[in-house]
Design an enzyme around this catalytic site. Structure first.
Site, PDB file in Angstrom:
ATOM      1  N   LYS A 136      -1.206  14.012   1.233  1.00 53.08           N
ATOM      2  CA  LYS A 136      -0.139  12.994   1.025  1.00 53.08           C
ATOM      3  C   LYS A 136       0.827  12.626   2.059  1.00 53.08           C
ATOM      4  CE  LYS A 136      -0.975  13.061  -3.929  1.00 53.08           C
ATOM      5  NZ  LYS A 136      -2.134  14.432  -4.018  1.00 53.08           N
TER       6      LYS A 136
HETATM    7  C1  LIG Z   1      -3.416  13.992  -4.317  1.00 57.80           C
HETATM    8  C2  LIG Z   1      -4.341  15.128  -3.971  1.00 57.80           C
HETATM    9  C3  LIG Z   1      -5.655  15.016  -4.268  1.00 57.80           C
HETATM   10  C4  LIG Z   1      -6.431  13.593  -4.770  1.00 57.80           C
HETATM   11  O1  LIG Z   1      -6.446  12.600  -3.942  1.00 57.80           O
HETATM   12  P1  LIG Z   1      -6.549  11.127  -4.639  1.00 57.80           P
HETATM   13  O2  LIG Z   1      -6.462  10.362  -3.588  1.00 57.80           O
HETATM   14  O3  LIG Z   1      -5.612  10.876  -5.753  1.00 57.80           O
HETATM   15  O4  LIG Z   1      -8.110  11.119  -4.954  1.00 57.80           O
HETATM   16  C5  LIG Z   1      -6.451  15.870  -3.514  1.00 57.80           C
HETATM   17  N1  LIG Z   1      -6.059  17.118  -3.169  1.00 57.80           N
HETATM   18  C6  LIG Z   1      -4.711  17.137  -2.981  1.00 57.80           C
HETATM   19  C7  LIG Z   1      -4.220  18.637  -2.372  1.00 57.80           C
HETATM   20  C8  LIG Z   1      -3.804  16.277  -3.293  1.00 57.80           C
HETATM   21  O5  LIG Z   1      -2.552  16.499  -3.154  1.00 57.80           O
END
Ligand SMILES: *Cc1c(COP(=O)(O)O)cnc(C)c1O
Length: 497
Positions: free
Chosen positions: A113
């Site tokens: 993120k």
């Molecule tokens: C947010 C997140 C996901 C999921 O990603 P999306 O874009 O919501 O599908 C997967 N793995 C981790 C570690 C995350 O923080």
């Protein structure tokens, strides 16, 4: 290029407006009115450039109302100054002959993120300037852990912004809590609330819909905004790394220009995999999009049957960032594969909120299964995958990445497809040290968080991420707790109103 709402395509705004607003007034999501293209020779021209240059080039195609100067500033502030460590911003790790892992977690909070949340604040402040908005933005976040910290790191000390994060007293891990209460920056505020994540979320939503509160903030020169994952400004930076991964495969001689690759993504809210779909639409030679879920397998069923049905048991798993029953960004995909049928999307989304489910027509269903492969695995398979990947390749992966590797292997054994595949790795294994160590057969009994980091470092031979190691000696700045009903007062105190 303009942005239109998935629920009303006659509503059209600039990218700055779309980023500033986040969500369209009709509840729809903003999507580009047409998909920019990226030719083979353009991709080749990016091969010998660094991530910052690649990012500027790709972002420019979507954010056409941003000047070169503005984009340059956004991109360098987000990805320059070793914010993603000393190596590549998103390095590609070759796992096997056919699979490479795209490590998206070298940012300040060790999760993918960061790639979006490091740049969003800069997009947002530029968007405010461009739309003639002189007020200060107040970002309000309720978090169960990862998003809150990534947003704090992204917004800290960004001029023209403040950020307030609330996390539930019961519900975040010790290390996540420590990450938040030690947050640095002049414009940040963190508090726990008495309650669970839903309480925190409800508290934030109440403030967002409280007209009196908004008016009072407005009169004091503040406007509320969110760093939510449905904001276009969070999605667009993710397209860049799929372009970049293709360039790196070319550069390493793994593929030749034009060769197709597959992409496999551990999925929750469908943002990350949607970015890969957009990269494919632009012209990156991507064949199959492999959508990996944990035991919350609503997307697997959707891809296989064409029915989205959230009326099912919710499971808490060891890959918590994928524990989701409504994947909001799916709406953007549906809009696209329906040929931009806003009426249809409005109907499907109304059905989803009324009945918790909807079914695609045959044409859309066929399109989804042509583009995607859906698969899932439970916690036991996730742990076994961590152990197996370590044993086979000497490479340690976190619980989310393990779901993707597991589903990738299922896909290969089902189809025999040998296409080179990029597997998105979304978190550092150190972020989920207890689960990873257990999976690797190590005892975690009696170890505190820092001893777990040391143990994982010993086992994996990977360095402990600096930002996690440094937590031990950081000052705890935010030890306050409040009631859900007092959140607004806490915010006002923080803003000196
Ligand atoms: C947010 C997140 C996901 C999921 O990603 P999306 O874009 O919501 O599908 C997967 N793995 C981790 C570690 C995350 O923080």
């Amino acid at each position: 290029m303009n942005y239109i709402s998935t629920r009303n395509k006659s509503l059209s705004v600039s990218s700055a407006e779309a980023i500033k607003k986040g969500l369209s007034d009709d509840g729809g999501l903003f999507v580009p009115s047409s998909m920019p293209s990226l030719s083979g020779s353009e991709i080749e021209s990016l091969v010998n450039l660094g991530y910052i240059e690649r990012a500027k080039y790709v972002l420019k195609k979507f954010l056409t109302d941003f000047t070169d100067e503005e984009l340059k500033k956004c991109v360098s502030s987000a990805y320059g100054n070793n914010k993603f460590g000393e190596g590549d911003v998103v390095p590609l790790h070759k796992l096997s002959d056919n699979a490479s892992v795209l490590e998206l977690w070298h940012g300040p909070t060790c999760a993918f993120k960061d790639v979006a949340l490091q740049i969003l604040p800069h997009f947002l402040t530029a968007a405010m300037r461009k739309t003639g908005e002189s007020k200060e933005i107040v970002i309000l976040v309720a978090t169960s852990g990862d998003t809150g910290k990534a947003a704090l790191e992204g917004f800290k000390d960004v001029e023209g912004t403040r950020i307030a994060v609330f996390y539930p007293n019961d519900g975040v891990s010790d290390i996540q809590k420590l990450q938040m209460v030690t947050q640095s920056g002049k414009n940040v505020f963190v508090s726990s609330i008495n309650g669970n994540f839903d309480d925190a979320q409800t508290g934030v939503k109440t403030i967002f819909t409280d007209d009196n509160a908004k008016k009072e903030l407005f009169e004091n020169n503040f406007i509320l905004s969110s760093a939510n994952s449905i904001n276009w400004g969070r999605l667009v930076p993710q397209i860049v790394y799929y372009v970049s991964a293709y360039c790196d495969l070319l550069k390493n001689g793994e593929i030749s220009m034009g060769d197709k690759i597959n992409v496999c993504v551990p999925t929750g809210n469908f943002g990350n995999i949607l970015a890969a779909y957009y990269a494919k639409k632009m012209g990156v030679p991507i064949a199959k999009l492999i959508c990996a879920s944990n035991r919350n397998d609503v997307l697997t069923d959707f891809i296989r049957t064409g029915e989205y049905n959230k009326n099912r048991k919710f499971y808490t798993t060891i890959s918590p960032s994928m524990d989701i029953l409504i994947s909001s960004n799916l709406e953007r995909l549906l809009f696209d594969i329906s040929g931009g049928d806003d009426e249809l999307i409005k109907n499907l989304m109304n059905k989803l909120s009324a009945d918790g489910k909807y079914t695609l027509n045959d044409v859309m269903k066929a399109r989804v299964s042509e583009l995607f492969y859906g698969g899932c695995c439970d916690d036991n398979e996730t742990k076994a995958q961590i152990a197996d990947t370590f044993k086979k390749y000497g490479y340690t992966i976190d619980t989310h990445t393990a779901v993707a590797v597991n589903v990738y292997e299922k896909y290969v054994s089902e189809t025999g497809d040998k296409t080179k595949t990029v597997i998105a790795s979304t978190a550092s294994p150190f972020k989920f040290g207890d689960s990873v160590l257990t999976a690797l057969g190590e005892s975690i009994d009696g170890k505190d968080d820092f001893e777990l980091l040391d143990a994982l470092c010993g086992k994996s031979k990977m360095p402990i991420p600096k930002s996690l190691e440094e937590l031990k000696n950081k000052e705890q700045r935010f030890n306050g707790t409040c009631e859900k009903s007092d959140m607004l007062d806490e915010i006002k105190k923080f803003l000196n109103i």
